[in-house]
Write a protein that holds these residues in place. Structure first.
Motif: not given
Length: 219
Positions: A21, A24-28, A74, A78, A81
């Protein structure tokens, strides 16, 4: 208990899932690992004749499960993506827990969207072994492998509850029926070793109860 035409797969996130996570999801906002260890998602699959066939079925549907787990932890925003993940990534991110003993308390399995899992505690396993030994059944009547299977493949109760706060009242009302169901699953041929369970408190001493608020159908 009659064999079921279905089996339940519970996905238990591993630390690798958090790593996935965050990569793959830097801003989450990534949840804490302890949050992922309760109320895991359960998925309904048709019963397969072998572990290999079941693994093939999981591989065919892992993307849908992966997407749901990401959305669940998340948030909806999200999931738009694309997921850059292989089946091997999926295997690393989740531990599988499979249940084949189902008790239906809804009109049909498809009507069920929640479940309760009942598993014997170590205290119950020790009591069973001690009673078997005292009755001279022999040390090999119940193997360690069988004990492990009893503890991992618990009885699943498919039951919709208005909220998690209704779980304890339900258990207080049904604990003896649940106790009998579990003992029949484990020791139907040696009922003389069954312990006395005369109260909800005694039931809790011998059994773990896990609540899953999401039971999803992939059929």
């Amino acid at each position: 208990m009659q064999p079921s035409n279905w089996q339940i797969l519970v996905l238990k996130p591993t630390p690798a899932f958090l790593t996935f996570l965050s990569t793959q999801f830097n801003d989450a906002k990534i949840p804490e690992y302890r949050m992922l260890q309760t109320d895991n998602t359960a998925y309904v699959f048709p019963h397969q004749n072998s572990e290999e066939e079941f693994l093939d079925e999981i591989e065919a549907k892992y993307v849908n499960m992966f997407r749901h787990e990401i959305k669940r932890w998340l948030g909806e925003g999200q999931i738009a993506k694309d997921i850059n993940a292989s089946f091997l990534d999926f295997l690393c991110c989740f531990k599988f827990e499979v249940h084949t003993h189902l008790v239906l308390m809804e009109e049909s399995l498809l009507d069920g969207n929640q479940m309760i899992c009942i598993k014997p505690r170590t205290a119950m396993m020790k009591l069973i072994q001690d009673k078997l030994s005292s009755l001279n059944y022999g040390d090999d009547l119940v193997t360690q492998q069988e004990i492990t299977q009893w503890q991992e493949n618990g009885t699943v109760i498919v039951k919709n509850l208005p909220s998690v706060y209704d779980l304890r009242p339900f258990l207080r009302l049904q604990y003896y029926n649940l106790y009998e169901t579990e003992m029949l699953r484990m020791c139907s041929d040696v009922t003389e070793i069954w312990p006395e369970v005369e109260s909800y408190q005694m039931f809790c001493r011998y059994f773990v109860v896990e609540y899953h608020s999401q039971l999803l159908h992939l059929v």
